[in-house]
Design a protein around this motif. Structure first.
Motif, mmCIF file in Angstrom:
data_model
loop_
_atom_site.group_PDB
_atom_site.id
_atom_site.type_symbol
_atom_site.label_atom_id
_atom_site.label_comp_id
_atom_site.label_asym_id
_atom_site.label_seq_id
_atom_site.Cartn_x
_atom_site.Cartn_y
_atom_site.Cartn_z
ATOM 1 N N ASN A 1 -1.446 -9.715 4.071
ATOM 2 C CA ASN A 1 -2.493 -10.344 4.873
ATOM 3 C C ASN A 1 -3.872 -10.146 4.259
ATOM 4 N N ALA A 2 -4.107 -8.990 3.653
ATOM 5 C CA ALA A 2 -5.413 -8.724 3.057
ATOM 6 C C ALA A 2 -5.718 -9.682 1.908
ATOM 7 N N VAL A 3 -4.730 -9.938 1.051
ATOM 8 C CA VAL A 3 -4.996 -10.751 -0.135
ATOM 9 C C VAL A 3 -5.109 -12.240 0.179
ATOM 10 N N VAL A 4 -4.975 -12.592 1.446
ATOM 11 C CA VAL A 4 -5.297 -13.960 1.849
ATOM 12 C C VAL A 4 -6.795 -14.212 1.657
ATOM 13 N N HIS A 5 -7.613 -13.168 1.892
ATOM 14 C CA HIS A 5 -9.069 -13.349 1.872
ATOM 15 C C HIS A 5 -9.828 -12.250 1.124
ATOM 16 N N HIS A 6 -9.197 -11.105 0.844
ATOM 17 C CA HIS A 6 -9.875 -9.965 0.221
ATOM 18 C C HIS A 6 -9.831 -10.117 -1.294
ATOM 19 N N GLU A 7 -10.975 -10.477 -1.902
ATOM 20 C CA GLU A 7 -10.980 -10.839 -3.320
ATOM 21 C C GLU A 7 -10.591 -9.684 -4.227
ATOM 22 N N GLU A 8 -11.157 -8.499 -4.015
ATOM 23 C CA GLU A 8 -10.877 -7.387 -4.905
ATOM 24 C C GLU A 8 -9.396 -7.004 -4.883
ATOM 25 N N GLN A 9 -8.790 -7.015 -3.708
ATOM 26 C CA GLN A 9 -7.380 -6.646 -3.635
ATOM 27 C C GLN A 9 -6.485 -7.761 -4.177
ATOM 28 N N ALA A 10 -6.879 -9.010 -3.948
ATOM 29 C CA ALA A 10 -6.119 -10.117 -4.527
ATOM 30 C C ALA A 10 -6.169 -10.047 -6.054
ATOM 31 N N ARG A 11 -7.343 -9.753 -6.585
ATOM 32 C CA ARG A 11 -7.480 -9.629 -8.041
ATOM 33 C C ARG A 11 -6.664 -8.449 -8.569
ATOM 34 N N TYR B 1 0.845 -1.188 0.000
ATOM 35 C CA TYR B 1 0.000 0.000 0.000
ATOM 36 C C TYR B 1 0.890 1.250 0.000
ATOM 37 N N ARG B 2 0.324 2.360 -0.458
ATOM 38 C CA ARG B 2 1.031 3.642 -0.410
ATOM 39 C C ARG B 2 0.944 4.154 1.038
ATOM 40 N N ASP B 3 1.893 3.723 1.875
ATOM 41 C CA ASP B 3 1.780 3.954 3.317
ATOM 42 C C ASP B 3 3.153 4.026 3.966
ATOM 43 N N LEU B 4 3.923 5.043 3.609
ATOM 44 C CA LEU B 4 5.244 5.205 4.222
ATOM 45 C C LEU B 4 5.154 5.424 5.725
ATOM 46 N N ALA B 5 4.167 6.211 6.158
ATOM 47 C CA ALA B 5 4.066 6.523 7.587
ATOM 48 C C ALA B 5 3.769 5.287 8.423
ATOM 49 N N GLY B 6 3.009 4.371 7.862
ATOM 50 C CA GLY B 6 2.652 3.166 8.601
ATOM 51 C C GLY B 6 3.452 1.951 8.220
ATOM 52 N N PHE B 7 4.494 2.123 7.413
ATOM 53 C CA PHE B 7 5.356 1.029 6.973
ATOM 54 C C PHE B 7 4.547 -0.060 6.269
ATOM 55 N N GLY B 8 3.430 0.326 5.680
ATOM 56 C CA GLY B 8 2.630 -0.638 4.940
ATOM 57 C C GLY B 8 1.941 -1.678 5.792
ATOM 58 N N ARG B 9 1.858 -1.434 7.081
ATOM 59 C CA ARG B 9 1.264 -2.421 7.983
ATOM 60 C C ARG B 9 -0.157 -2.061 8.420
ATOM 61 N N ARG B 10 -0.775 -1.105 7.718
ATOM 62 C CA ARG B 10 -2.153 -0.727 7.998
ATOM 63 C C ARG B 10 -3.013 -1.048 6.783
ATOM 64 N N PHE B 11 -4.122 -1.734 7.003
ATOM 65 C CA PHE B 11 -5.015 -2.045 5.895
ATOM 66 C C PHE B 11 -5.548 -0.757 5.289
ATOM 67 N N MET B 12 -5.608 -0.714 3.973
ATOM 68 C CA MET B 12 -6.148 0.438 3.266
ATOM 69 C C MET B 12 -7.191 -0.059 2.260
ATOM 70 N N ASP B 13 -8.346 0.555 2.295
ATOM 71 C CA ASP B 13 -9.453 0.150 1.426
ATOM 72 C C ASP B 13 -9.299 0.814 0.060
ATOM 73 N N VAL B 14 -8.389 0.269 -0.742
ATOM 74 C CA VAL B 14 -8.058 0.840 -2.039
ATOM 75 C C VAL B 14 -8.857 0.126 -3.131
ATOM 76 N N PRO B 15 -9.499 0.865 -4.019
ATOM 77 C CA PRO B 15 -10.243 0.229 -5.115
ATOM 78 C C PRO B 15 -9.325 -0.627 -5.990
ATOM 79 N N ARG B 16 -9.915 -1.631 -6.611
ATOM 80 C CA ARG B 16 -9.142 -2.597 -7.402
ATOM 81 C C ARG B 16 -8.291 -1.930 -8.479
ATOM 82 N N ASP B 17 -8.869 -1.022 -9.253
ATOM 83 C CA ASP B 17 -8.104 -0.428 -10.348
ATOM 84 C C ASP B 17 -6.977 0.458 -9.841
#
Length: 264
Positions: free
Chosen positions: A128-138, A77-93
């Motif tokens: 961790n999200a793409v273990v179960h989050h279909e849109e982000q895995a896709r 994720y685009r998350d320098l402040a959180g070192f990429g360890r915070r889930f972000m609800d980013v649209p698929r595209d």
């Protein structure tokens, strides 16, 4: 008979060792990439979204090339402040475009140092999200297909990401973690919980040998979890990472395990 998984016998004992590297940023230094890359066979290089910058990315690719270590893109994720360890609800595209952006940047740096990007691995909360989050895995699969469909995708065994990658014709590479605790379901214990990260090098080395030999790890409740892994990750940002990496490799080689990249 018994509650645990059946131990697999006569397994071909060869394993890739990977590490998260290139995670320094500007004047801030994290880990000792050069020493870690002396030990592992694959390098998950941060691509500037959760960590890393242009100078760090290029230097890390150079270190890897000098050691014949395979370079992989650790996308996040685009998350320098959180070192990429915070889930972000980013649209698929949008997420797909972000992954393509990161792949392109690392491919340029790798090419400048005489090597290439050979696989893709999500980082942190995205992993961790793409273990179960279909849109982000896709989205991750979409990005890899758009850039280079020959690139393998690394993920957790049983994850939706690897299922979708396989369905799309991509090579799915299963991964285990040397220094992370597991739930009885075979998932990683969240870093927000105590004991999620293991620090005893001898304990970690013994766990990885058992994984390579028997295909199991002990979960936090004491149960055995069956895990099929092509690669084992040792986090380069944890204290004592170099000593732990050396302990793991030494123990594996003493047990007769061949250490080589999964891309080879």
């Amino acid at each position: 008979m018994g509650d645990g998984p059946r131990v697999r016998e006569n397994r071909v004992m060869r394993l890739d060792l990977n590490a998260d590297v290139g995670e320094s940023f500007g004047a801030w230094t994290l880990g000792d990439d050069a020493l870690v890359l002396d030990v592992v066979t694959s390098a998950n290089v941060a691509c500037g979204f959760h960590a890393g910058d242009s100078v760090t990315m290029r230097a890390t690719c150079r270190y890897a090339a000098e050691r014949d270590v395979v370079v992989g893109a650790q996308v996040a994720y685009r998350d320098l402040a959180g070192f990429g360890r915070r889930f972000m609800d980013v649209p698929r595209d949008e997420l797909a475009a972000d992954v393509i952006y990161q792949l392109g940047a690392l491919m340029a740096m790798a090419g400048a140092e005489g090597t290439r990007v050979a696989y893709v691995k999500p980082h942190g909360a995205l992993y961790n999200a793409v273990v179960h989050h279909e849109e982000q895995a896709r989205a991750v699969v979409d990005a890899v297909l758009a850039v280079d469909a020959s690139l393998p995708v690394v993920g957790l065994p049983g994850s939706l990401l690897l299922e979708l990658a396989t369905a799309a014709g991509l090579r799915a590479v299963t991964e285990a973690f040397a220094d992370r605790a597991y739930t009885p379901e075979g998932r990683l214990v969240p870093r927000t919980e105590g004991g999620a990260v293991l620090h005893d090098a001898d304990e970690v080395a013994a766990r990885v040998v058992r994984l390579a030999r028997d295909g199991v790890v002990t979960a936090v409740d004491g149960s055995l979890v069956e895990i099929r892994a092509d690669s084992v990750c040792i986090h380069g940002d944890t204290p004592g990472a170099v000593a732990m990496a050396r302990a793991v490799r030494t123990a594996l080689e003493a047990a007769g395990v061949e250490i080589r990249p999964f891309t080879g």
